[in-house]
Design a protein around this motif. Structure first.
Motif, PDB file in Angstrom:
ATOM      1  N   TRP A   1      -0.446  71.987  39.952  1.00 16.69           N
ATOM      2  CA  TRP A   1      -1.282  73.781  38.277  1.00 16.69           C
ATOM      3  C   TRP A   1      -1.602  74.938  39.146  1.00 16.69           C
ATOM      4  O   TRP A   1      -2.778  74.602  40.601  1.00 16.69           O
TER       5      TRP A   1
ATOM      6  N   LEU B   1      -4.107  78.368  39.410  1.00 16.24           N
ATOM      7  CA  LEU B   1      -5.695  78.319  39.333  1.00 16.24           C
ATOM      8  C   LEU B   1      -5.673  79.158  38.468  1.00 16.24           C
ATOM      9  O   LEU B   1      -7.013  78.348  37.606  1.00 16.24           O
ATOM     10  N   ASP B   2      -5.284  79.646  37.800  1.00 18.57           N
ATOM     11  CA  ASP B   2      -5.082  80.548  36.125  1.00 18.57           C
ATOM     12  C   ASP B   2      -4.755  79.243  35.362  1.00 18.57           C
ATOM     13  O   ASP B   2      -4.931  79.692  34.439  1.00 18.57           O
ATOM     14  N   SER B   3      -4.057  78.143  35.531  1.00 17.48           N
ATOM     15  CA  SER B   3      -3.464  77.562  34.828  1.00 17.48           C
ATOM     16  C   SER B   3      -4.588  76.252  34.380  1.00 17.48           C
ATOM     17  O   SER B   3      -5.267  76.282  34.566  1.00 17.48           O
ATOM     18  N   ASP B   4      -4.690  76.373  32.704  1.00 19.65           N
ATOM     19  CA  ASP B   4      -5.306  75.462  31.680  1.00 19.65           C
ATOM     20  C   ASP B   4      -5.265  73.805  32.016  1.00 19.65           C
ATOM     21  O   ASP B   4      -3.786  73.408  32.271  1.00 19.65           O
TER      22      ASP B   4
ATOM     23  N   GLY C   1      -0.792  84.128  42.338  1.00 15.03           N
ATOM     24  CA  GLY C   1      -0.433  83.219  41.695  1.00 15.03           C
ATOM     25  C   GLY C   1       1.399  83.364  42.052  1.00 15.03           C
ATOM     26  O   GLY C   1       1.718  82.215  39.943  1.00 15.03           O
TER      27      GLY C   1
END
Length: 331
Positions: free
Chosen positions: A213, A215-218, A239
């Motif tokens: 994943w 950094l900004d992934s849920d 990203g």
């Protein structure tokens, strides 16, 4: 971490197992909670002893939850007294002073406490091989900093910088996750490496499968990419995600005395070499060399051969400086 006694009280073991399943129903993603709920229901139905332990665990969990709420909201004196009486009755059902004390601290708090914690670091030119308490094996490349924390229901490695190679013992009940400032990797049992460098995060898989994943992934959503053996992924600082193939024997090859590069940016190549060299390799910042890439395998014990090969592979020349270091310039 103390080893469990072979003569452990079976009632305590039942209670601890019930608490673990209850904790999993209240933490983690929906799939984990549903699996724990189904497992808990089947386990309770297996015997009267299991059901009794489940009831004690549920009562203790509820009592400690009510106690936590009291810390945030003042109750009228009569309600506070009834709450204290209920808490005492709930804890009295646990059977032994030790278990009462355990749940008195808070069921959820208890399960969230780490079983083991290790902070590992390597300096310039140093490598480290370390066995983890769960039986997994961890190798650190030079200039690496990582903290390993083992919980009852998960294993977490926090990589602050550098590169690690992991040979993970499979444990479906305790998934292992590597967390970095650029993203995270989750795995059940495999051999892989994770490198955190200024240019980005690199994950390479030798055996098994890992999920990655950004950094900004849920964290509750599907992974950005799932890698199988012989695959790699790079997350850059912006990203961006890029996947590629990798020779499985090259994953963590630095452990065997080799640096392996596959279309690697030249600044990263020099940075990796400099982790081992007493006299650093420098890159001419004005030469526009940041866009060059290098592919090849080089022995760590023979940096001179690597330096001599650069002008044959790339449009560069090597200039020796008075302090013994080398400056790479465009040819």
């Amino acid at each position: 971490m103390a080893a469990a006694s072979t003569g452990a009280d079976p009632h305590r073991k039942h209670l601890e197992y019930a608490l673990l399943l209850i904790a999993r129903q209240h933490a983690g993603d929906a799939a984990t909670a549903e699996t724990a709920s189904q497992t808990f229901a089947r386990w309770r139905a297996q015997s009267a002893e299991h059901e009794a332990a489940a009831q004690r665990a549920l009562q203790g969990w509820g009592a400690t939850e009510a106690h936590a709420l009291q810390a945030d909201f003042a109750l009228p004196a009569s309600q506070a007294e009834r709450s204290r009486q209920q808490r005492r009755r709930s804890l009295s059902l646990l059977g032994t002073a030790g278990l009462a004390s355990l749940l008195g601290l808070g069921g959820r708090w208890y399960w969230q406490q780490p079983l083991a914690r290790m902070a590992l670091h390597t300096g310039h030119g140093q490598m480290l091989a370390q066995n983890l308490p769960d039986g997994s094996h961890l190798d650190l490349a030079p200039s690496t900093s990582v903290e390993a924390v083992l919980y009852r229901d998960r294993r977490v490695l926090q990589l602050a910088r550098g590169e690690i190679r992991l040979d993970v013992v499979h444990d479906a009940q305790r998934p292992l996750e590597v967390q970095t400032p650029l993203g995270r990797v989750q795995v059940l049992g495999t051999v892989f490496s994770v490198a955190l460098r200024p240019s980005g995060l690199q994950v390479s898989v030798a055996q098994g499968r890992v999920a990655v994943w950004g950094l900004d992934s849920d964290a509750s959503q599907a992974a950005d990419v799932v890698l199988a053996a012989g695959e790699a992924a790079r997350l850059d600082a912006q990203g961006g995600l890029h996947t590629s193939s990798v020779n499985r024997q090259d994953v963590g090859a630095w452990r065997d005395g080799w640096l392996v590069f596959d279309h690697t940016p030249l600044p990263e190549v020099l940075s990796r070499w400099n982790d081992y060299l007493e006299r650093p390799l420098q890159l001419d910042a004005a030469g526009g060399l940041q866009s060059l890439h290098l592919t090849g395998s080089f022995q760590l014990r023979d940096p001179a051969t690597f330096v001599a090969s650069l002008p044959r592979s790339l449009p560069v020349r090597v200039e020796r400086l008075p302090d013994g270091s080398s400056l790479i310039r465009r040819r």
